[in-house]
Design a protein around this motif. Structure first.
Motif, PDB file in Angstrom:
ATOM      1  N   THR A 124      74.470 -32.048  50.987  1.00  0.00           N
ATOM      2  CA  THR A 124      75.698 -31.339  50.647  1.00  0.00           C
ATOM      3  C   THR A 124      75.755 -31.188  49.137  1.00  0.00           C
ATOM      4  N   ILE A 125      75.957 -29.968  48.677  1.00  0.00           N
ATOM      5  CA  ILE A 125      75.955 -29.654  47.249  1.00  0.00           C
ATOM      6  C   ILE A 125      77.367 -29.272  46.815  1.00  0.00           C
ATOM      7  N   GLY A 126      77.871 -29.984  45.822  1.00  0.00           N
ATOM      8  CA  GLY A 126      79.162 -29.642  45.244  1.00  0.00           C
ATOM      9  C   GLY A 126      78.986 -28.645  44.113  1.00  0.00           C
ATOM     10  N   VAL A 127      79.645 -27.501  44.225  1.00  0.00           N
ATOM     11  CA  VAL A 127      79.492 -26.418  43.249  1.00  0.00           C
ATOM     12  C   VAL A 127      80.767 -26.335  42.409  1.00  0.00           C
ATOM     13  N   ALA A 128      80.656 -26.659  41.136  1.00  0.00           N
ATOM     14  CA  ALA A 128      81.804 -26.640  40.229  1.00  0.00           C
ATOM     15  C   ALA A 128      81.901 -25.287  39.531  1.00  0.00           C
ATOM     16  N   GLU A 129      82.749 -25.212  38.526  1.00  0.00           N
ATOM     17  CA  GLU A 129      82.866 -23.990  37.731  1.00  0.00           C
ATOM     18  C   GLU A 129      81.543 -23.688  37.046  1.00  0.00           C
ATOM     19  N   LYS A 130      81.257 -22.418  36.832  1.00  0.00           N
ATOM     20  CA  LYS A 130      80.007 -22.013  36.203  1.00  0.00           C
ATOM     21  C   LYS A 130      79.809 -22.694  34.855  1.00  0.00           C
ATOM     22  N   GLU A 131      80.886 -22.770  34.037  1.00  0.00           N
ATOM     23  CA  GLU A 131      80.734 -23.343  32.694  1.00  0.00           C
ATOM     24  C   GLU A 131      80.441 -24.834  32.729  1.00  0.00           C
ATOM     25  N   ASP A 132      80.686 -25.485  33.867  1.00  0.00           N
ATOM     26  CA  ASP A 132      80.395 -26.910  33.995  1.00  0.00           C
ATOM     27  C   ASP A 132      78.998 -27.172  34.519  1.00  0.00           C
ATOM     28  N   ASN A 133      78.241 -26.121  34.760  1.00  0.00           N
ATOM     29  CA  ASN A 133      76.928 -26.262  35.378  1.00  0.00           C
ATOM     30  C   ASN A 133      75.774 -25.997  34.426  1.00  0.00           C
ATOM     31  N   GLU A 134      76.031 -25.965  33.152  1.00  0.00           N
ATOM     32  CA  GLU A 134      74.956 -25.686  32.200  1.00  0.00           C
ATOM     33  C   GLU A 134      73.917 -26.791  32.264  1.00  0.00           C
ATOM     34  N   ALA A 135      72.662 -26.382  32.237  1.00  0.00           N
ATOM     35  CA  ALA A 135      71.576 -27.350  32.351  1.00  0.00           C
ATOM     36  C   ALA A 135      71.538 -28.273  31.149  1.00  0.00           C
ATOM     37  N   SER A 136      71.314 -29.550  31.421  1.00  0.00           N
ATOM     38  CA  SER A 136      71.075 -30.523  30.364  1.00  0.00           C
ATOM     39  C   SER A 136      69.620 -30.929  30.473  1.00  0.00           C
ATOM     40  N   MET A 137      68.797 -30.390  29.592  1.00  0.00           N
ATOM     41  CA  MET A 137      67.356 -30.568  29.711  1.00  0.00           C
ATOM     42  C   MET A 137      66.864 -31.525  28.647  1.00  0.00           C
ATOM     43  N   PRO A 138      66.438 -32.741  29.013  1.00  0.00           N
ATOM     44  CA  PRO A 138      65.926 -33.674  28.027  1.00  0.00           C
ATOM     45  C   PRO A 138      64.650 -33.149  27.396  1.00  0.00           C
ATOM     46  N   ALA A 139      64.493 -33.395  26.127  1.00  0.00           N
ATOM     47  CA  ALA A 139      63.298 -32.933  25.419  1.00  0.00           C
ATOM     48  C   ALA A 139      62.108 -33.792  25.799  1.00  0.00           C
ATOM     49  N   GLY A 140      61.023 -33.152  26.170  1.00  0.00           N
ATOM     50  CA  GLY A 140      59.791 -33.864  26.452  1.00  0.00           C
ATOM     51  C   GLY A 140      58.914 -33.873  25.216  1.00  0.00           C
ATOM     52  N   PRO A 141      57.738 -34.487  25.292  1.00  0.00           N
ATOM     53  CA  PRO A 141      56.810 -34.468  24.167  1.00  0.00           C
ATOM     54  C   PRO A 141      56.536 -33.044  23.724  1.00  0.00           C
TER      55      PRO A 141
END
Length: 345
Positions: free
Chosen positions: A293-310
């Motif tokens: 089950t996937i909870g879908v929030a507001e679009k502005e709350d769904n921005e990807a948080s991408m950790p920096a890799g090497p």
């Protein structure tokens, strides 16, 4: 594991030669037919429409993996996707789309192709031929609209894609650039459910086994490939993945790749995966039922948080296992836009 950051929600029908097949009449025709069916549905009700085969929602096509529940059961998380839940679930975090979306944001756009609206994504469609081999998987996603008191996400559209048994992505990876299998769109029914018949994805170097998906407010938005409300990924349980890879020799490289990655080290799931881990039942012999089950929030709350890799881990940066656009580890074959030697093509 609980996320420390804010929970940011980051056909192959052959067609006999008796004139043009419906899938070959163009995307405009597809949308017109689906809109007409939706109107009929509202006029006659679900039962009446279903009686004449015009239901638009999640039409499960026959194929490997459908009805594949087996004797063994693995529960991967507290979130169960077996049925749409009245209880609110946590918002699914936004994640990187990765380098192989096929949605027009990085090269090819499968979403504009007639026939992309389908439930069985095992084979290629729209003039492309080929079928992905592997352990059958039936994926069920129940959508909750967190902006509407956790009501079912009826009418939302979901685009799903993932790698094949060898860890390759259709349209991009060497040898399958002329395939578009393991990609498809479904429209959620009144309960907010979509279903896909597919194969279990591989584990390629640098990434935990996963399934990509985008959620759109409408089918029209999905096939336009614009304004996805949520872009995220589903993590697959370790014990199920190990069982699949040990069972089918076509996944042999995945055994080695699994040994080099963990959920804690994966660049996408390292900050938590509770809202992205499905319930899985089945066995390698019978196939697997994967439900979430996937909870879908507001679009502005769904921005990807991408950790920096090497090397940066961002667009053009290198992530674990080779990295690439979007910070993903790279599946086998040269990266998009490069030849076998790695030089720009």
């Amino acid at each position: 594991m609980t996320r420390s950051r804010r929970s940011q929600p980051d056909a192959h029908a052959a067609g006999t030669d008796h004139g043009a097949h419906e899938h070959d009449l163009g995307l405009g025709h597809d949308l017109a037919v689906m809109n007409r069916r939706a109107a009929l549905r509202g006029l006659f009700g679900v039962a009446g429409v279903g009686a004449v085969g015009l239901a638009v929602g999640c039409t499960t096509e026959p194929g490997a993996g459908s009805g594949s529940a087996g004797a063994s059961t693995t529960t991967g998380a507290t979130t169960s996707g077996a049925t749409a839940s009245a209880e609110c679930v946590a918002a699914a975090p936004g994640e990187t789309v990765g380098p192989y979306p096929g949605d027009g944001s990085n090269g090819p756009n499968v979403l504009i192709e007639s026939g992309v609206h389908r439930s069985d994504i095992t084979s290629s469609f729209g003039g492309m031929t080929g079928t992905a081999e592997g352990v059958p998987m039936h994926l069920t996603i129940d959508l909750q609209d967190l902006t509407n008191n956790c009501a079912a996400g009826a009418g939302m559209a979901v685009y799903v894609w993932h790698c094949d048994r060898e860890g390759r992505y259709s349209l991009y990876s060497e040898g399958i650039t002329e395939q578009n299998y393991l990609r498809g769109v479904q429209t959620a029914d009144e309960s907010g459910r979509v279903e896909f018949t597919s194969i279990f994805p591989a584990c390629y170097s640098g990434r935990w086994p996963h399934i990509h998906f985008e959620v759109y407010d409408t089918l029209a938005a999905a096939v336009a490939g614009e304004n996805a409300r949520l872009t995220s990924q589903i993590a697959l349980p370790a014990d199920v993945s190990d069982a699949v890879y040990a069972h089918d020799s076509g996944y042999s490289a995945s055994i080695r790749n699994m040994a080099g990655v963990s959920l804690d080290s994966d660049m996408v799931f390292a900050d938590g995966w509770d809202a992205q881990m499905p319930t899985v039942t089945g066995s390698p012999e019978t196939g697997y039922e994967v439900a979430i089950t996937i909870g879908v929030a507001e679009k502005e709350d769904n921005e990807a948080s991408m950790p920096a890799g090497p090397g940066g881990g961002g667009p053009g940066g290198a992530g674990p296992g080779g990295g690439g656009p979007g910070g993903e580890g790279m599946p086998p074959g040269p990266p998009p836009g490069r030849d076998a030697a790695g030089a720009p093509s």
